[in-house]
Design a protein around this motif. Sequence first.
Motif, PDB file in Angstrom:
ATOM      1  N   PHE A 268      -8.668  -6.856  -2.348  1.00 15.46           N
ATOM      2  CA  PHE A 268      -7.580  -6.177  -3.051  1.00 15.46           C
ATOM      3  C   PHE A 268      -6.918  -7.191  -3.969  1.00 15.46           C
ATOM      4  CE2 PHE A 268      -7.591  -3.899   1.102  1.00 15.46           C
ATOM      5  CZ  PHE A 268      -7.964  -2.656   0.617  1.00 15.46           C
TER       6      PHE A 268
ATOM      7  N   ALA B 166       2.831  -4.662   2.769  1.00 14.98           N
ATOM      8  CA  ALA B 166       2.010  -5.465   3.675  1.00 14.98           C
ATOM      9  C   ALA B 166       2.309  -6.950   3.526  1.00 14.98           C
ATOM     10  CB  ALA B 166       0.537  -5.195   3.416  1.00 14.98           C
TER      11      ALA B 166
ATOM     12  N   ASN C 272       0.966  -6.969  15.624  1.00 17.26           N
ATOM     13  CA  ASN C 272       0.082  -6.006  14.953  1.00 17.26           C
ATOM     14  C   ASN C 272       0.773  -5.410  13.734  1.00 17.26           C
ATOM     15  OD1 ASN C 272      -0.852  -5.302  18.168  1.00 17.26           O
ATOM     16  ND2 ASN C 272      -2.363  -5.855  16.636  1.00 17.26           N
ATOM     17  N   GLY C 273      -0.002  -5.292  12.659  1.00 13.21           N
ATOM     18  CA  GLY C 273       0.543  -4.714  11.433  1.00 13.21           C
ATOM     19  C   GLY C 273       1.418  -5.671  10.657  1.00 13.21           C
ATOM     20  N   ALA C 274       1.378  -6.955  11.012  1.00 13.29           N
ATOM     21  CA  ALA C 274       2.232  -7.928  10.334  1.00 13.29           C
ATOM     22  C   ALA C 274       1.744  -8.220   8.921  1.00 13.29           C
ATOM     23  CB  ALA C 274       2.271  -9.227  11.145  1.00 13.29           C
ATOM     24  N   GLY C 275       0.485  -7.915   8.640  1.00 15.51           N
ATOM     25  CA  GLY C 275      -0.042  -8.170   7.295  1.00 15.51           C
ATOM     26  C   GLY C 275      -1.041  -9.308   7.262  1.00 15.51           C
ATOM     27  N   LYS C 276      -1.515  -9.732   8.432  1.00 15.73           N
ATOM     28  CA  LYS C 276      -2.431 -10.884   8.482  1.00 15.73           C
ATOM     29  C   LYS C 276      -3.759 -10.565   7.790  1.00 15.73           C
ATOM     30  CE  LYS C 276      -2.376 -10.864  13.023  1.00 15.73           C
ATOM     31  NZ  LYS C 276      -1.562  -9.668  13.270  1.00 15.73           N
ATOM     32  N   THR C 277      -4.355  -9.421   8.178  1.00 19.33           N
ATOM     33  CA  THR C 277      -5.631  -9.052   7.567  1.00 19.33           C
ATOM     34  C   THR C 277      -5.445  -8.776   6.081  1.00 19.33           C
ATOM     35  OG1 THR C 277      -6.440  -8.173   9.653  1.00 19.33           O
ATOM     36  CG2 THR C 277      -7.537  -7.410   7.668  1.00 19.33           C
ATOM     37  N   SER C 278      -4.328  -8.151   5.732  1.00 22.16           N
ATOM     38  CA  SER C 278      -4.062  -7.904   4.313  1.00 22.16           C
ATOM     39  C   SER C 278      -4.011  -9.215   3.551  1.00 22.16           C
ATOM     40  CB  SER C 278      -2.740  -7.160   4.146  1.00 22.16           C
ATOM     41  OG  SER C 278      -2.765  -5.958   4.848  1.00 22.16           O
TER      42      SER C 278
ATOM     43  N   GLN D 244     -12.290  -8.705  10.919  1.00 23.30           N
ATOM     44  CA  GLN D 244     -11.737  -8.408  12.237  1.00 23.30           C
ATOM     45  C   GLN D 244     -12.585  -7.350  12.953  1.00 23.30           C
ATOM     46  OE1 GLN D 244      -7.699  -7.131  11.931  1.00 23.30           O
ATOM     47  NE2 GLN D 244      -7.456  -6.777  14.114  1.00 23.30           N
TER      48      GLN D 244
ATOM     49  N   PHE E  28       0.885  -1.174   0.000  1.00 27.31           N
ATOM     50  CA  PHE E  28       0.000   0.000   0.000  1.00 27.31           C
ATOM     51  C   PHE E  28       0.913   1.211   0.000  1.00 27.31           C
ATOM     52  CE2 PHE E  28      -2.421  -3.282   2.242  1.00 27.31           C
ATOM     53  CZ  PHE E  28      -3.557  -3.324   1.463  1.00 27.31           C
TER      54      PHE E  28
ATOM     55  N   HIS F  47      -4.784 -13.791  17.953  1.00 19.97           N
ATOM     56  CA  HIS F  47      -3.752 -13.286  18.862  1.00 19.97           C
ATOM     57  C   HIS F  47      -3.691 -14.110  20.133  1.00 19.97           C
ATOM     58  CE1 HIS F  47      -2.121  -9.812  16.908  1.00 19.97           C
ATOM     59  NE2 HIS F  47      -3.333  -9.339  16.620  1.00 19.97           N
TER      60      HIS F  47
ATOM     61  N   GLU G 289      -9.553 -13.098  13.569  1.00 20.11           N
ATOM     62  CA  GLU G 289      -9.685 -12.866  15.009  1.00 20.11           C
ATOM     63  C   GLU G 289     -11.107 -13.099  15.507  1.00 20.11           C
ATOM     64  OE1 GLU G 289      -7.597  -9.629  16.617  1.00 20.11           O
ATOM     65  OE2 GLU G 289      -6.042  -9.646  15.084  1.00 20.11           O
TER      66      GLU G 289
ATOM     67  N   VAL H 219       4.056   1.059   2.172  1.00 19.17           N
ATOM     68  CA  VAL H 219       3.943  -0.012   3.163  1.00 19.17           C
ATOM     69  C   VAL H 219       3.884  -1.359   2.457  1.00 19.17           C
ATOM     70  CG1 VAL H 219       2.576  -0.955   5.050  1.00 19.17           C
ATOM     71  CG2 VAL H 219       2.678   1.515   4.692  1.00 19.17           C
TER      72      VAL H 219
HETATM   73  N1  LIG Z   1      -6.171  -0.413   2.814  1.00 19.26           N
HETATM   74  C1  LIG Z   1      -4.948  -0.107   3.274  1.00 19.26           C
HETATM   75  N2  LIG Z   1      -4.356   1.041   2.894  1.00 19.26           N
HETATM   76  C2  LIG Z   1      -3.122   1.371   3.340  1.00 19.26           C
HETATM   77  N3  LIG Z   1      -2.410   0.613   4.176  1.00 19.26           N
HETATM   78  C3  LIG Z   1      -2.953  -0.533   4.614  1.00 19.26           C
HETATM   79  C4  LIG Z   1      -4.249  -0.949   4.185  1.00 19.26           C
HETATM   80  N4  LIG Z   1      -4.529  -2.140   4.767  1.00 19.26           N
HETATM   81  C5  LIG Z   1      -3.465  -2.441   5.533  1.00 19.26           C
HETATM   82  N5  LIG Z   1      -2.517  -1.478   5.435  1.00 19.26           N
HETATM   83  C6  LIG Z   1      -1.211  -1.488   6.082  1.00 19.26           C
HETATM   84  O1  LIG Z   1      -0.638  -2.757   5.888  1.00 19.26           O
HETATM   85  C7  LIG Z   1       0.026  -3.200   7.053  1.00 19.26           C
HETATM   86  C8  LIG Z   1      -0.533  -4.536   7.472  1.00 19.26           C
HETATM   87  O2  LIG Z   1      -1.851  -4.343   7.981  1.00 19.26           O
HETATM   88  P1  LIG Z   1      -2.809  -5.523   8.395  1.00 19.26           P
HETATM   89  O3  LIG Z   1      -4.140  -4.938   8.714  1.00 19.26           O
HETATM   90  O4  LIG Z   1      -2.785  -6.553   7.368  1.00 19.26           O
HETATM   91  O5  LIG Z   1      -2.124  -6.028   9.742  1.00 19.26           O
HETATM   92  P2  LIG Z   1      -2.618  -7.151  10.747  1.00 19.26           P
HETATM   93  O6  LIG Z   1      -1.560  -8.160  10.780  1.00 19.26           O
HETATM   94  O7  LIG Z   1      -3.981  -7.611  10.398  1.00 19.26           O
HETATM   95  O8  LIG Z   1      -2.626  -6.336  12.096  1.00 19.26           O
HETATM   96  P3  LIG Z   1      -3.599  -6.479  13.361  1.00 19.26           P
HETATM   97  O9  LIG Z   1      -3.062  -7.578  14.198  1.00 19.26           O
HETATM   98  O10 LIG Z   1      -3.468  -5.164  14.029  1.00 19.26           O
HETATM   99  O11 LIG Z   1      -4.946  -6.744  12.837  1.00 19.26           O
HETATM  100  C9  LIG Z   1      -0.179  -2.142   8.107  1.00 19.26           C
HETATM  101  O12 LIG Z   1       0.975  -1.320   8.147  1.00 19.26           O
HETATM  102  C10 LIG Z   1      -1.321  -1.349   7.588  1.00 19.26           C
HETATM  103  O13 LIG Z   1      -1.243  -0.003   7.980  1.00 19.26           O
END
Ligand SMILES: Nc1ncnc2c1ncn2[C@@H]1O[C@H](COP(=O)(O)OP(=O)(O)OP(=O)(O)O)[C@@H](O)[C@H]1O
Lengths: 590, 261
Positions: free
Chosen positions: B53, B18, B38-44, B85, B13, B213, B180, B16
Motif C-alpha cells: 500500500f 492504521a 491486535n489492530g495496532a497497525g503493525k502489519t499495516s 503473518q 483505510f 507477540h 510474527e 480506520v
Molecule cells: N486492507 C485493509 N483494509 C481496511 N482496513 C485495514 C486493512 N489492513 C488493515 N486494516 C485495519 O487497520 C488496522 C490495523 O491493522 P493491522 O493488520 O496493521 O494490525 P496488526 O497490528 O498487524 O494486528 P495483529 O496483531 O492482529 O496482526 C486494523 O483496524 C485493521 O482492521
Amino acid sequence: MTRGVFDLRKVIRAGLIVAVVLSFTAAIGMVEEFDERMIIDRLLSLGFLALFWYVPVAGYKVGDEPVLEGMEATEKTPSHVLAGLIVGLIGGAGLFVLVLITNTLDLRDVFTRLSPKLVQLLTFSDSITDPQLALGAVALIGISGALGAAGGALHLVSAKLRRRIIAAPVAVIVFALLEDVIGQILRSFGLTSLVRQLYRDGAVRIIPALVVGAIAFYLAGRERGERSRLRELVQAADPKVRTRNSLIAGAVIGAMVIASPWVLGSLLSEILATTGIFLLMALGLNIVVGFAGLLDLGYVAFFAVGAYASAVLTSPLSPFFKPEWPWWYTLPVVVVVGVFAGIMVGTPVIRLRGDYLAIVTLGFGEIVRITFLSDAAAPWFGGAGGIRQIPGIPLGFDTVSGSDPQYIFYFALALVLLSAWVSHALLNSRVGRAWTAMREDESVAEVMGIDTVKSKLSAFVVGAVLAALGGALFSAKLGSIFPTSFELLISIVILVIVIVGGMGNIVGVAVGAFVLIGVLGGPRQPGLLQEFGEFKLLIYGVILVYMMLQRPEGLVPNVRRQHELHQDELTQDAWLDKSGEFVDEATGEA
Amino acid sequence: MALLQINDLHKAFGGVKALQGVEFHIDEGEIVSVIGPNGAGKTSFFNVISGMFAPDSGEIIFDGVDISGWESHDITRGGIARTFQNVRLFPNMTVLENVMVAQHCRTNQGMMPAIFRTKAFKQEEAEITARAKDILGFFGSRLVGYRFDQPAFALSYANRRRLEVARAMATQPRLLLLDEPVAGMNPRETAELTGLISRLPSERGFTVVVIEHDMKVVRDVSDRVVVLDHGVKIAEGSYQEVSSNEDVIEAYLGRPAESGA
Ligand SMILES: Nc1ncnc2c1ncn2[C@@H]1O[C@H](COP(=O)(O)OP(=O)(O)OP(=O)(O)O)[C@@H](O)[C@H]1O
Ligand SMILES: [Mg+2]
C-alpha cells in the motif's frame, strides 16, 4: 443399515434423463444424418450408436454408489439389472412418445429434423401404418430396456471382467471409426485385399469385428504389470542399456513420424497438418493461460496478424506490397509483427485481472478481425475479399502449398516441435518460475521481486509469436485468407483444446488437439470423423461441460494445476496427516 | 546514517487510521521488534514499507532514498524483503522452487537464453539452485533433502513459517521484515527459530525488523523495541525500558507486559 437396494426416485430420474437425451439426439437429426454410415456391417449404424450409447452407460451409472469409507458397500444384486432395465425402458418410452408426437403433429417448423424418415428409422418399419408402429414401439423400447439392463448387469461381474466386457465393444467401434486410417495404412503397404476382408463400405465386417472384440477382451484382462513390457525396456535399470533402448525407441518413433504422411496418404496428412497448426496455437495459448494464468479470449487476433503479414508479403495480389517475397523471408517479419502485436494488445489490458482480462481480450480479438474486414483498411488488407494467390512455401525444386498436405505436415511438425521446446524450456527457467508464482499469488509474487506486468507481457508476447507463426503456415497452406477465417470460434476452440487436454501440460495439450481437431475436426476443417461435421460444435460443448464437471484438470493434468483445482480435498488430507507430521517433527532432529 | 528512516508516516483505510505519524529508524545490523496489541497497525506498517500500500503521507527513506510510493518489486529489488503473518507461500510450487523464484530480482537470464539453454543460463540456474539449497540449509535439517521437492502446501505449519523466512532471505535483502515468524509454533520450535533470527545479522548480514507477540522472543532477539498502539508509536527503547513503561502496560489492558515471559 438397510439402504434401499434401489432408490425408485433415482431410477426414474435417470430414466427421464435418458429419455431427454435420446429424444434430443433424435430431434437434432443425428440418427438420420449418421444412418448411412455403418459401424458393423449390416448390424449397427453410426446413427443408432449415437442414439443408444448413452443407455447402457446410464443403466450402469444408476447403480453406481459412492464408496464411503467405513460403510459397507451395498451388495451387488440382480436389482441392479432391474434398475438398468427400468432406466432403459423409460428412456425408450420417452423416445417413442417423440415418435408418436412426430407422427401425429407436424413439428417440423420448429424441429426441422423430425421427419417421417426418422419415424421409420426408429420404429424399424418401412411404412408408418398402425400395426407396424406398435411392433416398432415394442422393438424400440425393448432394445433400450435391454441395453439399460445390460449396463446394470455390469455391476454383477468382477471389475476385471467388467473391464473386458467394456473394452470389447469399444475396441470394435474404434476399429470401425478408424476405418479411414487403418484402411489407408494397409493399402500403403499393398494389403488392399485385407482391407476388403476387414471392411465393407466403411463398416467393419462381422468376423473381423468378433476378432477385434476378442483381442480387446483378452488384452483388457491382463494386469497392469504385464502391459508395460515395452516401458520396462526403455526404463531398464542399467543406464547404458537404458540409453541404448531410449535411442532405439526415439529413432523408431522418429522414423514413424517422418514416414507417416506417406503411409497415411494426403487426406489424413491434411488432417494431421491442420491438427498441427491448431496444436501450435494451443501450445502458445497454453503458455498464456496455463503457465501465466491469463485468460485470453482474443488469441485468434495473433493468428490473423501472422497470416496477414505473411500473405501481404508473399502474394502477388496483395494490395500494397508488390515484391512477392518467398515465404521464408516473411518468417522474421512474422515474428517481429507477433511481438509487436503482443505488446500492443497486452500493454493496455495486462493490468486487468481474471474475468475482466478475458472480456477485454475478447474485444481485442474482434477488433483485429473487423479491422481486417473494414473498408478503411481494404487498401492494405483487401477488406472482405481477403488476400488470394498466396504462393506457398518455395523449396527450391518445388513449392509447397495446400495441395501438398504431406509437405505441409512437416512444416507443421517442425513448428509444433519448436513451440513444445519453447514451452518446456521457458517453464523450467527463471521466467517460467515467475509465471507460476504469479499464477499462484500475484501480489505475493510482486512482493518477492517479480515485475508482474513485465512477466505477464512476456507470456503474452511468446503466445502471440507462436500464434503468428501458425498464421504464416496457415496462409501458405490455404493459398488465400479472408477475415472470416479468423472468427472468434477459433479462439474458443483453441481454449477448449487447452482445457480438455490439460492446462499447463504440453502432452495434455497435444492430446487435446488430437482428440478435438484430429478426430472431430476444426471449426471449418474436417477431422477423421467427417460424419460429425455439423454436430462438431455440439460435441465440443458436451465434452467441455463433461470435463468441467468431472475432470477439470484435463485429460493429462499438470500436477500443480490438479492440486490447485482440488485444493479443498488436499487441505483436508493435510489436516488429517498433521498428527503424523508432528511425530516426524519431534523425532526428526536430535 | 540509519538504514531505514521513517518520518511522520500516515495511512488510513477509510475511517480506520492504521498509522498516524509513525517515526521509526533502524541501523544496519540491528534487530528491532515492533510490538503492540491486535489492530495496532503493525502489519499495516510492513505493508506500507514493502509497497503493498502506498502511504497517505510521510517519508520512507531506505539507504538515503525515499521509496514511498514505489512498486513492491522495485522495493524488493532495492533490498527490503518481508514475510506474511498469514503465511502466503506459493503452495503448489516445491520448497526449492519457492526459494528459487524469490531470487528473480537478483538474476537476469531472460527468455532467449532459456530457449537456447546458453552456458550463461545453465550457470545461473546452477547458482540459483545452489543458493536456494544453502538458504534452506540455514534451518538445519527441516527443509532439506526430500523436502526440496515437496510442494509447499504439504509442509507442516512450522515448516511453512520457516520456508517463508527462507524465501524472504532468498531475495538477498539488506532489511528483513518478519511478521510474527513464530506464531503458532510450539515452545521448542519457537526457541529454535528465535535462535536463528538472532544469528541473521552476524551470519547473513541482514538488518531485521520483527513483529512479535511472544514477549519471550522479543526479549531474546531485540536490540530495541518499538511499541505501536492505534497507529501511534507510544514507546521505544530497550526491552527493559519498554516493559516497565506505563503507557505500554496500559495499552496491553493493564496486563504487565512481561506476561508472555
Ligand atoms: N486492507 C485493509 N483494509 C481496511 N482496513 C485495514 C486493512 N489492513 C488493515 N486494516 C485495519 O487497520 C488496522 C490495523 O491493522 P493491522 O493488520 O496493521 O494490525 P496488526 O497490528 O498487524 O494486528 P495483529 O496483531 O492482529 O496482526 C486494523 O483496524 C485493521 O482492521
Ligand atoms: Mg498483523
